[in-house]
Design a protein around this motif. Structure first.
Motif, PDB file in Angstrom:
ATOM      1  N   ASN A   1       0.946  -1.128  -0.195  1.00 27.82           N
ATOM      2  CA  ASN A   1      -0.005  -0.109  -0.059  1.00 27.82           C
ATOM      3  C   ASN A   1       0.846   1.290   0.085  1.00 27.82           C
ATOM      4  OD1 ASN A   1      -1.267   2.357   1.621  1.00 27.82           O
ATOM      5  ND2 ASN A   1      -3.003   1.017   0.997  1.00 27.82           N
ATOM      6  N   VAL A   2       0.526   2.165  -0.999  1.00 28.55           N
ATOM      7  CA  VAL A   2       1.436   3.415  -0.805  1.00 28.55           C
ATOM      8  C   VAL A   2       0.492   4.560  -0.871  1.00 28.55           C
ATOM      9  CG1 VAL A   2       3.071   5.008  -2.226  1.00 28.55           C
ATOM     10  CG2 VAL A   2       2.944   2.404  -2.490  1.00 28.55           C
ATOM     11  N   GLU A   3       0.729   5.318   0.347  1.00 34.28           N
ATOM     12  CA  GLU A   3      -0.371   6.483   0.633  1.00 34.28           C
ATOM     13  C   GLU A   3       0.578   7.769   0.333  1.00 34.28           C
ATOM     14  OE1 GLU A   3      -1.481   9.381   3.541  1.00 34.28           O
ATOM     15  OE2 GLU A   3      -1.020   7.673   4.468  1.00 34.28           O
ATOM     16  N   TYR A   4       0.048   8.394  -0.486  1.00 37.45           N
ATOM     17  CA  TYR A   4       0.584   9.711  -0.796  1.00 37.45           C
ATOM     18  C   TYR A   4      -0.421  10.859  -1.148  1.00 37.45           C
ATOM     19  CZ  TYR A   4       0.231   7.779  -5.583  1.00 37.45           C
ATOM     20  OH  TYR A   4      -0.358   7.281  -6.747  1.00 37.45           O
ATOM     21  N   ILE A   5       0.374  12.202  -1.235  1.00 38.63           N
ATOM     22  CA  ILE A   5      -0.584  13.286  -1.399  1.00 38.63           C
ATOM     23  C   ILE A   5      -1.158  13.482  -0.035  1.00 38.63           C
ATOM     24  CG2 ILE A   5      -2.228  14.891  -2.655  1.00 38.63           C
ATOM     25  CD1 ILE A   5      -1.404  13.274  -5.021  1.00 38.63           C
ATOM     26  N   SER A   6      -2.392  12.994   0.252  1.00 36.98           N
ATOM     27  CA  SER A   6      -3.365  13.027   1.265  1.00 36.98           C
ATOM     28  C   SER A   6      -3.303  14.362   1.879  1.00 36.98           C
ATOM     29  CB  SER A   6      -2.822  11.958   2.309  1.00 36.98           C
ATOM     30  OG  SER A   6      -2.920  10.899   1.970  1.00 36.98           O
ATOM     31  N   ALA A   7      -3.384  15.451   0.828  1.00 37.86           N
ATOM     32  CA  ALA A   7      -3.575  16.916   1.421  1.00 37.86           C
ATOM     33  C   ALA A   7      -4.897  16.957   2.167  1.00 37.86           C
ATOM     34  CB  ALA A   7      -3.454  17.681   0.045  1.00 37.86           C
ATOM     35  N   ASN A   8      -4.617  17.903   3.306  1.00 37.28           N
ATOM     36  CA  ASN A   8      -5.671  18.351   4.095  1.00 37.28           C
ATOM     37  C   ASN A   8      -6.838  19.022   3.103  1.00 37.28           C
ATOM     38  OD1 ASN A   8      -4.660  17.824   6.493  1.00 37.28           O
ATOM     39  ND2 ASN A   8      -3.810  19.770   6.807  1.00 37.28           N
ATOM     40  N   PRO A   9      -8.250  18.397   3.281  1.00 36.86           N
ATOM     41  CA  PRO A   9      -9.117  18.803   2.418  1.00 36.86           C
ATOM     42  C   PRO A   9      -9.792  20.347   2.631  1.00 36.86           C
ATOM     43  CG  PRO A   9     -10.075  17.354   4.202  1.00 36.86           C
ATOM     44  CD  PRO A   9      -8.688  17.470   4.376  1.00 36.86           C
ATOM     45  N   THR A  10      -8.863  21.259   2.729  1.00 32.97           N
ATOM     46  CA  THR A  10      -9.150  22.726   3.187  1.00 32.97           C
ATOM     47  C   THR A  10      -8.978  23.589   1.853  1.00 32.97           C
ATOM     48  OG1 THR A  10      -7.178  22.866   4.225  1.00 32.97           O
ATOM     49  CG2 THR A  10      -8.936  22.416   5.550  1.00 32.97           C
ATOM     50  N   GLY A  11      -8.750  23.069   0.810  1.00 37.05           N
ATOM     51  CA  GLY A  11      -8.272  23.943  -0.281  1.00 37.05           C
ATOM     52  C   GLY A  11      -7.443  23.159  -1.354  1.00 37.05           C
ATOM     53  N   PRO A  12      -7.346  23.930  -2.395  1.00 38.27           N
ATOM     54  CA  PRO A  12      -6.910  23.137  -3.692  1.00 38.27           C
ATOM     55  C   PRO A  12      -5.348  22.566  -3.324  1.00 38.27           C
ATOM     56  CG  PRO A  12      -7.804  25.466  -4.152  1.00 38.27           C
ATOM     57  CD  PRO A  12      -7.463  25.257  -2.699  1.00 38.27           C
ATOM     58  N   LEU A  13      -5.084  21.669  -4.205  1.00 38.63           N
ATOM     59  CA  LEU A  13      -3.801  21.064  -4.028  1.00 38.63           C
ATOM     60  C   LEU A  13      -2.553  22.083  -4.457  1.00 38.63           C
ATOM     61  CD1 LEU A  13      -2.589  18.272  -3.376  1.00 38.63           C
ATOM     62  CD2 LEU A  13      -2.441  18.003  -5.912  1.00 38.63           C
ATOM     63  N   HIS A  14      -2.032  22.485  -3.329  1.00 31.20           N
ATOM     64  CA  HIS A  14      -0.925  23.591  -3.282  1.00 31.20           C
ATOM     65  C   HIS A  14       0.496  22.839  -3.806  1.00 31.20           C
ATOM     66  CE1 HIS A  14       1.070  22.596   0.273  1.00 31.20           C
ATOM     67  NE2 HIS A  14      -0.008  22.760   1.059  1.00 31.20           N
ATOM     68  N   ILE A  15       1.359  23.467  -4.112  1.00 32.40           N
ATOM     69  CA  ILE A  15       2.772  22.948  -4.924  1.00 32.40           C
ATOM     70  C   ILE A  15       3.527  22.251  -3.969  1.00 32.40           C
ATOM     71  CG2 ILE A  15       4.196  25.098  -4.316  1.00 32.40           C
ATOM     72  CD1 ILE A  15       3.948  23.364  -7.668  1.00 32.40           C
ATOM     73  N   GLY A  16       3.169  22.487  -2.752  1.00 27.82           N
ATOM     74  CA  GLY A  16       4.063  21.688  -1.504  1.00 27.82           C
ATOM     75  C   GLY A  16       3.579  20.210  -1.461  1.00 27.82           C
ATOM     76  N   ASN A  17       2.147  20.234  -1.295  1.00 24.85           N
ATOM     77  CA  ASN A  17       1.688  18.907  -1.342  1.00 24.85           C
ATOM     78  C   ASN A  17       1.937  17.979  -2.476  1.00 24.85           C
ATOM     79  OD1 ASN A  17       0.633  18.906   1.556  1.00 24.85           O
ATOM     80  ND2 ASN A  17      -1.242  19.919   0.858  1.00 24.85           N
ATOM     81  N   ALA A  18       1.761  18.913  -3.569  1.00 23.80           N
ATOM     82  CA  ALA A  18       1.604  18.213  -4.914  1.00 23.80           C
ATOM     83  C   ALA A  18       2.990  17.521  -5.092  1.00 23.80           C
ATOM     84  CB  ALA A  18       1.588  19.126  -5.962  1.00 23.80           C
ATOM     85  N   ARG A  19       4.107  17.774  -4.551  1.00 20.41           N
ATOM     86  CA  ARG A  19       5.498  17.308  -4.615  1.00 20.41           C
ATOM     87  C   ARG A  19       5.275  15.733  -4.411  1.00 20.41           C
ATOM     88  NH1 ARG A  19      11.384  18.648  -2.087  1.00 20.41           N
ATOM     89  NH2 ARG A  19      12.309  17.156  -2.974  1.00 20.41           N
ATOM     90  N   SER A  20       4.397  15.508  -3.523  1.00 13.73           N
ATOM     91  CA  SER A  20       4.417  14.004  -2.875  1.00 13.73           C
ATOM     92  C   SER A  20       3.631  13.206  -4.204  1.00 13.73           C
ATOM     93  CB  SER A  20       3.118  14.084  -1.863  1.00 13.73           C
ATOM     94  OG  SER A  20       3.063  12.760  -1.402  1.00 13.73           O
ATOM     95  N   GLY A  21       2.907  13.942  -5.066  1.00 16.11           N
ATOM     96  CA  GLY A  21       2.324  13.030  -6.127  1.00 16.11           C
ATOM     97  C   GLY A  21       3.307  12.314  -6.897  1.00 16.11           C
ATOM     98  N   PRO A  22       4.156  12.968  -7.586  1.00 18.68           N
ATOM     99  CA  PRO A  22       5.234  12.206  -8.461  1.00 18.68           C
ATOM    100  C   PRO A  22       5.994  11.279  -7.712  1.00 18.68           C
ATOM    101  CG  PRO A  22       5.054  14.443  -9.137  1.00 18.68           C
ATOM    102  CD  PRO A  22       4.363  14.462  -7.802  1.00 18.68           C
ATOM    103  N   ILE A  23       6.330  11.643  -6.333  1.00 17.59           N
ATOM    104  CA  ILE A  23       6.966  10.738  -5.578  1.00 17.59           C
ATOM    105  C   ILE A  23       6.251   9.401  -5.382  1.00 17.59           C
ATOM    106  CG2 ILE A  23       8.209  10.296  -3.297  1.00 17.59           C
ATOM    107  CD1 ILE A  23       8.659  13.523  -2.952  1.00 17.59           C
ATOM    108  N   GLY A  24       5.233   9.565  -4.842  1.00 13.52           N
ATOM    109  CA  GLY A  24       4.270   8.338  -4.506  1.00 13.52           C
ATOM    110  C   GLY A  24       4.129   7.609  -5.792  1.00 13.52           C
ATOM    111  N   GLU A  25       3.653   8.214  -6.888  1.00 13.06           N
ATOM    112  CA  GLU A  25       3.454   7.572  -8.089  1.00 13.06           C
ATOM    113  C   GLU A  25       4.914   6.860  -8.635  1.00 13.06           C
ATOM    114  OE1 GLU A  25       0.687   6.296 -10.812  1.00 13.06           O
ATOM    115  OE2 GLU A  25       0.579   7.220  -8.991  1.00 13.06           O
TER     116      GLU A  25
END
Length: 514
Positions: free
Chosen positions: A70-94
């Motif tokens: 199981n790979v859990e990634y991004i998991s940004a707090n659901p309080t706003g659009p995906l900001h550039i900091g959290n988005a870094r997790s996407g390519p790493i996790g993928e």
């Protein structure tokens, strides 16, 4: 030490037993005891044939034997659009998920939604603030409310979609609960839309509220208590970490001291990881921002206390991202308050592939200065363009060979470079350097699986592209010499395979035309 000899003597004794054969050309002692081994060219040529025969499966193995990860990634707090900091997790996790799939594991990609707690309450209060303000009320942004006008837009959208329901509400508490539920839905829709910009698809979206509603968080606390790993202090229930006998770590609280004994994020996180293991996952990988660094030891200790071995949980941390435009540091936008969104970066002209490459080519433990202008470049200055251009150039060469009748088969044909092609003709330094580097691909993948140093692969792909461009500049591929042409076409084909396979693991396209 056991032999009571110096390293050089031991190395010389080993050398005596290494005899030249089909694989080894020579071996000699260097320095105080190092052994340098040279391999025969024929060994490398056999690897080229192996690449050609395996094609897009080159570098793959069944090491994982279908075990679940199981790979859990991004998991940004659901309080706003995906900001550039959290988005870094996407390519790493993928990329981590792709690496495990490459080695025969069955991978589940997961996004964890923190849909309960103070942050979601503040989200609802901020949406309510905009609702009141839009309706002419003289109100102030709630304390710790979320700045940025995107929540104003969400408030207006909710009102326009459900005016009658809102009109029937009688008090603030009703409004807050309504805006909490509807606001979460809208934000999660936005986050899903943002993630789609990167072409990422999750297998599972898991809500924190699921844990509490299922009773799993309570049961994990009971299990810790039964095993003697909890203690009461200041009216709250704490995890009694063996590494913290004095209960000094205030983040180790499992139940708060309020009237209802509210469960903490920590309690839910223990239950969440247990839930993922109980699903049958052999390994659970978390890709978290570096601000979670202190959370890791207490989580590992709690999971160990309930019988989950440490080796089943792996955590990758990533640092912040700062946006640049040349030498200029970009300011935050008013619409989104204190952050820049992924969508803004993509809409500024940065391709998803460029964003992914600039993320995964950096060690996740180091901050990134993301240069938007460089990422938009369509020249050799931009590393991802440089790599993709190498792949497209090879496809062009193969098409030209087919058109000229030198190689009357399709570009994807695996036949080229097999036993009927004399690979010994690849004798120049430019050819040999490229051949030897191509042979390293499986070892690079194995190193990444072991160390999580994902930046090794994009750097490797960049090096292969550079060696290919040097080869192409110095060696005529399509010439009057048919045998040499076939050998060089085989080298082109193997280079294309390795570049394409490497980019696929980085989740980056390998274009055939540019």
């Amino acid at each position: 030490n056991e032999l009571k000899k110096n390293p050089k003597e031991i190395a010389e004794a080993i050398i005596e037993n290494i005899k030249p054969d089909e694989m080894i050309k020579s071996a000699h002692v260097a320095g105080p005891g190092f052994i340098n081994i040279s391999l025969n060219d024929e060994y490398y040529f056999s690897l080229l044939r192996n690449i050609l025969s395996k094609n897009d499966k080159f570098g793959q193995s069944n090491l994982g034997e279908g075990k679940s990860v199981n790979v859990e990634y991004i998991s940004a707090n659901p309080t706003g659009p995906l900001h550039i900091g959290n988005a870094r997790s996407g390519p790493i996790g993928e990329m981590v998920a792709n690496i495990y799939e490459n080695f025969g594991y069955r991978v589940e990609r997961e996004f964890y939604i923190n849909d309960i707690g103070g942050q979601v309450n503040r989200l609802a209060e901020t949406i309510y603030y905009w609702f009141e303000k839009t309706n002419g009320e003289d109100v102030e942004l709630p304390e710790n409310g979320y700045p940025g006008e995107y929540l104003k837009e969400i408030s207006e959208k909710i009102f326009n979609e459900q005016p009658e329901k809102i009109a029937a509400m009688k008090n603030k508490e009703e409004f807050i609960e309504f805006f909490k539920a509807e606001g979460l839905k809208k934000i999660i829709e936005i986050i899903k839309s943002d993630i789609a910009l990167l072409g990422i698809e999750f297998d599972k979206w898991f809500y924190q509220s699921e844990l509490e509603n299922s009773g799993k968080s309570v049961r994990v606390i009971e299990e810790l208590s039964e095993k003697g790993f909890t203690a009461k202090k200041e009216g709250a229930l704490w995890f009694k970490n063996p590494a913290d006998p004095d209960l000094s770590d205030r983040e180790s609280v499992l139940r708060k001291s309020d009237e209802t004994g509210t469960l903490t994020y920590f309690a839910d996180d223990i239950a969440y990881h247990k839930e993922k293991i109980d699903r049958g996952n052999e390994i659970c990988i978390d890709v978290w921002g570096s601000n979670h660094h202190g959370h890791i030891p207490r989580l590992m200790a709690a999971l160990k206390a309930i019988g989950i071995p440490e080796e089943k949980i792996k955590v990758m941390l990533y640092q912040y991202v700062r946006l640049k435009n040349g030498d200029e540091i970009l300011k935050m936008g008013k619409r989104f308050g204190n952050f820049v969104t992924l969508r803004q970066v993509i809409e500024a002209g940065v391709s998803a592939d460029a964003f992914k490459y600039f993320v995964v080519s950096q060690n996740s433990n180091t901050p990134i200065d993301f240069d938007i202008e460089l990422a938009k470049e369509r020249s050799e200055k931009n590393p991802v363009y440089y790599i993709e251009y190498a792949h497209a150039r090879i496809c062009s060469i193969l098409r030209k060979a087919e058109e000229d009748g030198i190689y009357p088969r399709t570009v994807s044909d695996e036949g080229i470079g097999e036993s009927d092609t004399d690979l010994k003709l690849l004798s120049s330094d430019h050819e040999k350097k490229l051949v030897r580097e191509l042979a390293k691909y499986p070892d690079i993948l194995a190193e990444i699986l072991s160390s999580f140093q994902i930046q090794l692969l994009p750097h490797y792909a960049y090096k292969i592209a550079g060696l290919f461009h040097e080869f192409y500049t110095n060696c005529v591929v399509l010439s009057e010499n048919k045998e040499l042409t076939l050998a060089r076409l085989a080298l082109c084909r193997t280079t294309k395979i390795v570049i394409k396979n490497a980019l696929a693991i980085c989740d980056i396209e390998a274009p055939e035309k540019m």
